[in-house]
Scaffold this motif. Structure first.
Motif, mmCIF file in Angstrom:
data_model
loop_
_atom_site.group_PDB
_atom_site.id
_atom_site.type_symbol
_atom_site.label_atom_id
_atom_site.label_comp_id
_atom_site.label_asym_id
_atom_site.label_seq_id
_atom_site.Cartn_x
_atom_site.Cartn_y
_atom_site.Cartn_z
ATOM 1 N N CYS A 155 63.428 102.090 22.065
ATOM 2 C CA CYS A 155 62.802 101.121 21.154
ATOM 3 C C CYS A 155 62.100 100.015 21.927
ATOM 4 O O CYS A 155 60.997 99.590 21.556
ATOM 5 N N ASP A 159 58.052 99.367 21.916
ATOM 6 C CA ASP A 159 57.565 98.042 21.527
ATOM 7 C C ASP A 159 56.567 97.514 22.555
ATOM 8 O O ASP A 159 55.503 96.982 22.200
ATOM 9 N N GLU A 182 58.502 102.655 16.522
ATOM 10 C CA GLU A 182 59.400 101.569 16.926
ATOM 11 C C GLU A 182 60.283 101.116 15.765
ATOM 12 O O GLU A 182 61.506 100.999 15.908
ATOM 13 N N GLY A 185 62.761 103.788 14.849
ATOM 14 C CA GLY A 185 63.768 103.890 15.909
ATOM 15 C C GLY A 185 64.775 102.756 15.854
ATOM 16 O O GLY A 185 65.978 102.967 16.058
ATOM 17 N N GLU A 186 64.307 101.552 15.565
ATOM 18 C CA GLU A 186 65.216 100.412 15.452
ATOM 19 C C GLU A 186 66.139 100.559 14.245
ATOM 20 O O GLU A 186 67.303 100.141 14.294
#
Length: 212
Positions: A155, A159, A182, A185-186
């Motif tokens: 992540c 980013d 991102e 994924g977070e």
């Protein structure tokens, strides 16, 4: 896999229930449904850790340290540091940028960066011996912890890629894809942490019968 399946299901429900016109609006947009759900997961984890800290006094410092970290993760998801201070402390160039007053840079370092570092150092110092013992004994959850670390690193890298390197390389057209990657994924990281790694937290901060 359970965490991934849950995140996919909730994202589909968000697309269906919000009537947003495009998947980019659901997944990649700032303050969009996925980002809000990610922050909510960390705030739920914060409440769990806070309750555990008050219920299990011999390990209160560890649990309160995790409470603070979960709170910071949730606030980071909401970019609270930006709207509260005007600062993005992920951008290291800001710390030596003369366009920002020196007192402002020192305030960010003393009021945000140093407290986070202190929390991390205290927490690591208190659980490091237990973590090392679990590593030496090949505890089954060590692999799950490593996978969580890999997901966190992924992540962070994504980013930085869409925030800094894609514009430099002239690949702005791919930015929406990486932003969605991102944010999703977070979200998976948050669900994975509270669902899969919760037993790890309990194993690393062992409970005793006298704690109950």
């Amino acid at each position: 896999m359970e965490a991934l399946f849950f995140c996919l299901t909730m994202t589909l429900l968000a697309k269906w229930s919000t009537d947003l016109p495009a998947w980019g609006d659901v997944i990649a947009s700032e303050n969009g449904p996925v980002e809000m759900m990610s922050a909510g997961v960390w705030f739920v984890a914060m409440v769990w850790c806070l309750i555990a800290g008050f219920c299990h006094s011999p390990h209160r410092i560890e649990w309160l340290g995790l409470t603070a970290l979960c709170l910071l993760f949730g606030l980071r998801e909401l970019d609270a540091h930006v709207w509260a201070t005007g600062w993005n402390f992920d951008k290291f160039a800001n710390y030596w940028n003369p366009n920002f007053p020196l007192w402002e840079r020192l305030l960010v370092i003393g009021g945000m960066i140093i407290p986070v570092m202190v929390i991390g150092i205290v927490l690591c110092s208190r659980i490091w011996s237990r973590l090392a013992a679990a590593w030496n004994s090949r505890a089954p959850w060590i692999g799950q912890l490593i996978l969580g670390g890999v997901l966190l690193s992924f992540c962070v890298v994504v980013d930085k890629v869409h925030g800094y390197y894609l514009p430099i390389l002239g690949l702005e057209d791919a930015q929406l894809f990486f932003m969605g990657l991102e944010e999703f994924g977070e979200y998976v990281l948050g669900i994975y942490t509270v669902s899969v790694l919760w037993p790890y937290w309990q194993a690393t901060i062992p409970f005793h019968q006298t704690d109950f």
